[in-house]
Design a protein around this motif. Sequence first.
Motif, PDB file in Angstrom:
ATOM      1  N   PHE A 362       0.893  -1.172   0.000  1.00 15.28           N
ATOM      2  CA  PHE A 362       0.000   0.000   0.000  1.00 15.28           C
ATOM      3  C   PHE A 362       0.922   1.210   0.000  1.00 15.28           C
ATOM      4  O   PHE A 362       1.693   1.403   0.947  1.00 15.28           O
ATOM      5  N   GLU A 363       0.868   1.961  -1.096  1.00 10.42           N
ATOM      6  CA  GLU A 363       1.847   3.039  -1.264  1.00 10.42           C
ATOM      7  C   GLU A 363       1.632   4.166  -0.264  1.00 10.42           C
ATOM      8  O   GLU A 363       0.523   4.328   0.265  1.00 10.42           O
ATOM      9  N   ALA A 364       2.686   4.948  -0.032  1.00 13.71           N
ATOM     10  CA  ALA A 364       2.593   6.100   0.882  1.00 13.71           C
ATOM     11  C   ALA A 364       1.430   6.991   0.444  1.00 13.71           C
ATOM     12  O   ALA A 364       1.242   7.239  -0.754  1.00 13.71           O
ATOM     13  N   GLY A 365       0.628   7.441   1.392  1.00 15.06           N
ATOM     14  CA  GLY A 365      -0.516   8.291   1.097  1.00 15.06           C
ATOM     15  C   GLY A 365      -1.828   7.516   1.034  1.00 15.06           C
ATOM     16  O   GLY A 365      -2.899   8.108   1.108  1.00 15.06           O
ATOM     17  N   SER A 366      -1.759   6.167   0.906  1.00 15.63           N
ATOM     18  CA  SER A 366      -3.002   5.370   0.810  1.00 15.63           C
ATOM     19  C   SER A 366      -3.756   5.428   2.135  1.00 15.63           C
ATOM     20  O   SER A 366      -3.162   5.314   3.213  1.00 15.63           O
ATOM     21  N   GLU A 367      -5.075   5.563   2.025  1.00 13.67           N
ATOM     22  CA  GLU A 367      -5.922   5.488   3.220  1.00 13.67           C
ATOM     23  C   GLU A 367      -6.252   4.022   3.438  1.00 13.67           C
ATOM     24  O   GLU A 367      -6.760   3.349   2.534  1.00 13.67           O
ATOM     25  N   VAL A 368      -5.947   3.508   4.616  1.00 18.14           N
ATOM     26  CA  VAL A 368      -6.095   2.062   4.842  1.00 18.14           C
ATOM     27  C   VAL A 368      -6.871   1.786   6.128  1.00 18.14           C
ATOM     28  O   VAL A 368      -7.038   2.668   6.982  1.00 18.14           O
ATOM     29  N   SER A 369      -7.317   0.539   6.238  1.00 19.94           N
ATOM     30  CA  SER A 369      -7.936   0.057   7.472  1.00 19.94           C
ATOM     31  C   SER A 369      -7.075  -1.075   8.021  1.00 19.94           C
ATOM     32  O   SER A 369      -6.455  -1.815   7.249  1.00 19.94           O
ATOM     33  N   LEU A 370      -7.085  -1.205   9.334  1.00 20.18           N
ATOM     34  CA  LEU A 370      -6.261  -2.226   9.971  1.00 20.18           C
ATOM     35  C   LEU A 370      -7.117  -3.084  10.896  1.00 20.18           C
ATOM     36  O   LEU A 370      -8.050  -2.583  11.528  1.00 20.18           O
ATOM     37  N   ILE A 371      -6.766  -4.367  10.978  1.00 20.83           N
ATOM     38  CA  ILE A 371      -7.453  -5.264  11.918  1.00 20.83           C
ATOM     39  C   ILE A 371      -6.396  -6.029  12.707  1.00 20.83           C
ATOM     40  O   ILE A 371      -5.412  -6.513  12.133  1.00 20.83           O
ATOM     41  N   ILE A 372      -6.610  -6.107  14.015  1.00 22.63           N
ATOM     42  CA  ILE A 372      -5.722  -6.912  14.861  1.00 22.63           C
ATOM     43  C   ILE A 372      -6.603  -7.902  15.620  1.00 22.63           C
ATOM     44  O   ILE A 372      -7.563  -7.507  16.294  1.00 22.63           O
ATOM     45  N   LYS A 373      -6.294  -9.199  15.497  1.00 16.02           N
ATOM     46  CA  LYS A 373      -7.120 -10.222  16.138  1.00 16.02           C
ATOM     47  C   LYS A 373      -6.769 -10.316  17.621  1.00 16.02           C
ATOM     48  O   LYS A 373      -5.631 -10.019  18.014  1.00 16.02           O
ATOM     49  N   PRO A 374      -7.738 -10.775  18.445  1.00 16.96           N
ATOM     50  CA  PRO A 374      -7.502 -10.812  19.901  1.00 16.96           C
ATOM     51  C   PRO A 374      -6.212 -11.529  20.294  1.00 16.96           C
ATOM     52  O   PRO A 374      -5.466 -11.046  21.150  1.00 16.96           O
ATOM     53  N   ASN A 375      -5.904 -12.670  19.656  1.00 20.11           N
ATOM     54  CA  ASN A 375      -4.697 -13.382  20.125  1.00 20.11           C
ATOM     55  C   ASN A 375      -3.404 -12.793  19.567  1.00 20.11           C
ATOM     56  O   ASN A 375      -2.321 -13.309  19.836  1.00 20.11           O
ATOM     57  N   ASP A 376      -3.478 -11.720  18.831  1.00 19.76           N
ATOM     58  CA  ASP A 376      -2.258 -11.061  18.363  1.00 19.76           C
ATOM     59  C   ASP A 376      -1.855  -9.868  19.234  1.00 19.76           C
ATOM     60  O   ASP A 376      -0.853  -9.199  18.963  1.00 19.76           O
ATOM     61  N   PHE A 377      -2.653  -9.600  20.268  1.00 19.52           N
ATOM     62  CA  PHE A 377      -2.207  -8.637  21.294  1.00 19.52           C
ATOM     63  C   PHE A 377      -1.451  -9.435  22.356  1.00 19.52           C
ATOM     64  O   PHE A 377      -1.986 -10.402  22.899  1.00 19.52           O
ATOM     65  N   HIS A 378      -0.218  -9.070  22.630  1.00 22.79           N
ATOM     66  CA  HIS A 378       0.535  -9.726  23.706  1.00 22.79           C
ATOM     67  C   HIS A 378       0.635  -8.711  24.836  1.00 22.79           C
ATOM     68  O   HIS A 378       1.320  -7.692  24.692  1.00 22.79           O
ATOM     69  N   VAL A 379      -0.066  -9.000  25.910  1.00 27.10           N
ATOM     70  CA  VAL A 379      -0.147  -8.029  27.010  1.00 27.10           C
ATOM     71  C   VAL A 379       0.820  -8.450  28.106  1.00 27.10           C
ATOM     72  O   VAL A 379       0.872  -9.626  28.477  1.00 27.10           O
ATOM     73  N   MET A 380       1.618  -7.523  28.608  1.00 30.30           N
ATOM     74  CA  MET A 380       2.577  -7.871  29.666  1.00 30.30           C
ATOM     75  C   MET A 380       2.607  -6.832  30.778  1.00 30.30           C
ATOM     76  O   MET A 380       2.339  -5.649  30.548  1.00 30.30           O
TER      77      MET A 380
END
Length: 497
Positions: A362-380
């Motif tokens: 996605f080239e610089a300047g592109s408007e994008v959406s992001l998704i992060i799944k629950p098990n991809d957060f590592h909380v410490m």
Amino acid sequence: MSVKPNSTPAESLSGKDCTQRPPDIPLGGNNIINEDLGTYIIEIDHISKWFGDKQVLDDVSLFVKKGEFVTILGPSGCGKTTLLRILAGLTMTDKGSVRMNGRDITEIPPHKRPTNTVFQRYALFPHLNVYDNIAFGLKLKKTPQEEIEKQVRRVLKIVGLTDYEERDVESLSGGQQQRVAIARAIVNKPQVLLLDEPLAALDLKMRQDMQMELKQMHKQLGITFIYVTHDQEEALTLSDTIVVMNKGKVQQIGTPTDIYNEPVNPFVADFIGDSNILNGIMKSDFHVQTMYQDFECVDKGFAPDERVDVVIRPEDIYIMQRNDSAQIKGVVQSCIFKGVHYEMAVLTEKGYELLIQDYNAFEAGSEVSLIIKPNDFHVMHKEQNINVLKGVVENSNHVSFLGGSFECLPHGLETGTEVSVRLTDRKIELMDYTDEGGAAGCVSFILYKGNHYQLTVTADNGDEIQVYTNEVWDDGDIVGIRILPEDIIITPLKEKE
Ligand code: ATP
């Protein structure tokens, strides 16, 4: 290496206090080989080491199983080589003990230990050919000529240098010289091979080839390898178990996948691979707040509203064309092709910069959406007692700590009273060093937290503080530390009798 009996190396100490002695190993130094200890060839028990007044190893414990490939990984100066030298008997420990095969060898000289060491610089005898370099130790031991020949041929085959016997070592390439050094170390059939950055002097291609060969040799020889490196990729490629060290302390022990997927603290997350490391608040079980948003996660057991660190690996963030229902919206700031994937920096609507790796660009300047799944957060958990220091009252409105003198609010305590000093991380100011009051320190660790930096500053007296700042500092910068009187909270350590 394990904490519990019968565990495999894969059941590692990741996420636990890995410096604790496994419960199945009795304390106390006798020289009897306990049947139960049979699987632990090396037991490093609460080792500490000082050079002058600098502590370079701080209560290090490590338990290594027979045949394991263990890598000690950490930044320059963290104490890796010192630990290896203690295992080899080349450096004496100040505290703690080392056992091999259940026998205390803390005071045993190097030549009487079942170990052999391969150093970074091959340390070959330039005036001897390949054969004589390898045969040297066996000759000293007065091994019969026939046996020497047999053994030298055996190890030359293992290291892939058959027919090189007569070659002058100086005519060999770096990789070949390192193979001779390895052959020389394994010809004595050590139970443990210690390798101190053995591939560091080789170019990248040769290093990668040698890594594969070392792994193969380890399998073939069936002996225990303890390998020191500061190269995380090398550690991930080679090891059964990785020991991550920083500033003389073990940070985490685990399999490569454990260490990569479940780092126990921001240091490990930052050191192994690329990471987004953010501040967060654990609102309740399975519910973390970060980047001013609420997310579902798989972590639990934190105190309500506990301040935490949140780690998200760049390859775990899904990036797509802007759609209204997305979790996070942002604009691509940069996009670089990295050979296999693209690496993109995305600035979110809430002002956080995230690193993302994806096979699509996605080239610089592109408007994008992001998704992060629950098990991809590592909380410490964050470190406890950050910025709580010891100090001494100087007079009615001055207190000394961090090796300097600071103005504080009037406190009514007597001169000389020992106090606990609590600082707010967001209220500590760093500036170019001048010797006018306050304290001086050195930036010793930098974490980018998406929209600010978290710096560890080691003060002149060795104490550390954490500082949040938007300013850019470099590792090793010498800084002045300024704190306003109202941001210094002092309490006496002991009530007056
Ligand atoms: P590197 O990857 O740069 O080799 P390391 O993690 O192996 O680093 P060590 O060589 O164990 O680190 O050194 C740890 C610290 O102890 C360093 O600050 C080093 O300068 C110091 N040190 C090591 N050996 C000695 C010595 N003989 N005398 C004084 N200081 C020493």
